[in-house]
Design an enzyme around this catalytic site. Structure first.
Site, short mmCIF file in Angstrom:
data_model
loop_
_atom_site.label_atom_id
_atom_site.label_comp_id
_atom_site.label_asym_id
_atom_site.label_seq_id
_atom_site.Cartn_x
_atom_site.Cartn_y
_atom_site.Cartn_z
N HIS A 286 -50.82 13.25 40.22
CA HIS A 286 -50.18 14.37 39.53
C HIS A 286 -49.29 13.88 38.39
O HIS A 286 -48.90 12.72 38.33
CB HIS A 286 -49.38 15.20 40.53
CG HIS A 286 -50.23 16.02 41.43
ND1 HIS A 286 -49.74 17.02 42.24
CD2 HIS A 286 -51.58 16.02 41.65
CE1 HIS A 286 -50.72 17.58 42.92
NE2 HIS A 286 -51.85 16.98 42.58
N GLU A 288 -46.11 14.54 37.58
CA GLU A 288 -44.78 14.07 37.96
C GLU A 288 -44.86 12.69 38.61
O GLU A 288 -44.04 11.80 38.33
CB GLU A 288 -44.13 15.05 38.96
CG GLU A 288 -44.00 16.47 38.42
CD GLU A 288 -45.20 17.35 38.77
OE1 GLU A 288 -45.00 18.57 38.90
OE2 GLU A 288 -46.32 16.82 38.93
N CYS A 314 -45.70 19.84 43.37
CA CYS A 314 -46.24 20.00 44.72
C CYS A 314 -45.31 19.30 45.71
O CYS A 314 -44.32 18.66 45.32
CB CYS A 314 -47.64 19.40 44.79
SG CYS A 314 -47.66 17.58 44.72
N CYS A 317 -45.12 15.34 45.19
CA CYS A 317 -44.32 14.99 44.02
C CYS A 317 -42.85 15.34 44.25
O CYS A 317 -41.95 14.63 43.76
CB CYS A 317 -44.85 15.70 42.79
SG CYS A 317 -46.44 15.07 42.21
#
Length: 357
Positions: A286, A288, A314, A317
């Site tokens: 992801h 992040e 999410c 993260c």
């Protein structure tokens, strides 16, 4: 009741309808009667770094494509036809789409109020009318000696009357365009007087311009970073900022050295699985996560930083954000499975803000 999101009052940004594009730039449109001196104002602005466009040049390009001789009458007729076929703001739309957000522009030959309205979509636009007495303007066009210019004052007056107004709304409506002007440049005197007036308007205009605040500035950068994403599902990006300085960026996609998601590197994304399904099989990192890992990779601490992300994080993260010591998260769009993540960030004392753009 738990309320994880503090939505800041960004109504001003929403009213302007822009992210980065409402910046400290100037677009000065020019209108006015034949021989008033629009070309002189444009020349003055070009010498001061303004990029030049003319709606008449759009007509000349079209005339060249059609093999039509470039005369004043032909250009007027062509402009009227294009407005009738494509809409009264068609000529302006052709130029508006070419504008960069960071440049100053002077746009010459606005002869219809709909052309003015196209440019009013930008808050950094003003319309200036260049004005001079009719007899003086006639003397000026005689001096320039263009073949298509009228030779007598009576013919000059008749031409102006035809161009001023028309019952056909798609035809040239010069008087109505002039009436829409924000400022007037009087060109009846010495050239220095005209230049001083233009300079005065430029300085006043510059005082009223705005720069984007830090939040939309960094979120705007994140949106550009997202274009680098190679994920098939969605494009997401994160920017980590410390002391108003970007220390790391990241976008979602497969890990370093692995075939890009868009090239088949992630079977889960390649199968076009429904959102929220088979997440444990996804090989993509992801945004992040990548931003935090990139900081570690280059030896940069993210402690007490602010993370800007185009989607709320999410759960995985979120745990990384907390343990990395990031103190604030600003997001644009809420991730579909974000309730637990937002609660956890709140519990950890991390400031959460949604930025509507």
């Amino acid at each position: 009741m738990f309320s994880p999101v503090c939505v800041l009052p960004f109504s001003k940004l929403e009213r302007r309808g822009a992210l980065i594009y409402d910046t400290a730039t100037m677009i000065i449109g020019l209108t006015g009667k034949n021989g008033a001196g629009k070309g002189e104002v444009a020349k003055f602005l070009k010498e001061r770094g303004f990029q030049y466009f003319s709606l008449s040049d759009v007509l000349r390009e079209e005339a060249s494509r059609e093999g039509v001789p470039v005369t004043r009458d032909n250009l007027v007729e062509l402009g009227n036809r294009l407005r009738a076929q494509l809409g009264p703001g068609a000529l302006a739309e052709k130029i508006f789409g070419r504008l960069d957000p960071e440049k100053h522009y002077v746009v010459d030959s606005m002869r219809h109020p709909s052309e003015v309205e196209v440019f009013r979509r930008r808050s950094d636009f003003i319309l200036a009318c260049v004005a001079a007495p009719q007899r003086l303007r006639f003397e000026r066009i005689k001096q320039r000696k263009r073949e298509s210019d009228p030779e007598t004052f009576e013919a000059f007056q008749a031409l102006e009357a035809r161009e001023a107004n028309s019952e056909n709304t798609s035809d040239q409506q010069l008087d109505r365009a002039i009436a829409a002007a924000d400022v007037v440049f009087d060109n009846a005197g010495p050239m220095k007087m005209l230049h001083d007036r233009v300079r005065e308007v430029m300085l006043e205009f510059s005082k009223k311009q705005t720069r984007p605040d830090w939040d939309p500035y960094f979120m705007g950068i994140a949106k550009v970073v997202a274009l680098r994403s190679n994920c098939l599902k969605r494009k997401v990006a994160a920017v980590i900022v410390k002391d108003k300085r970007i220390i790391s960026t990241g976008y979602n996609g497969t890990p370093r050295g692995v075939t890009n998601c868009s090239e088949g590197g992630c079977p889960r994304c390649g199968s076009v699985e429904a959102s929220g399904k088979s997440l444990d099989e996804c090989l993509c990192s992801h945004a992040e996560e990548n931003a935090i890992v990139q900081s570690a990779y280059h030896g940069m601490s993210v402690k007490d930083s602010v993370l800007y992300t185009t989607f709320s994080p999410c759960l995985t993260c979120t745990k990384m954000i907390i343990n990395a010591g990031i103190r604030e998260v600003v997001y644009n769009v809420e991730y579909p499975l974000s309730e637990v993540s937002l609660k956890l960030l709140d519990q950890a004392g991390i400031v959460i803000r949604k930025l509507n753009v």
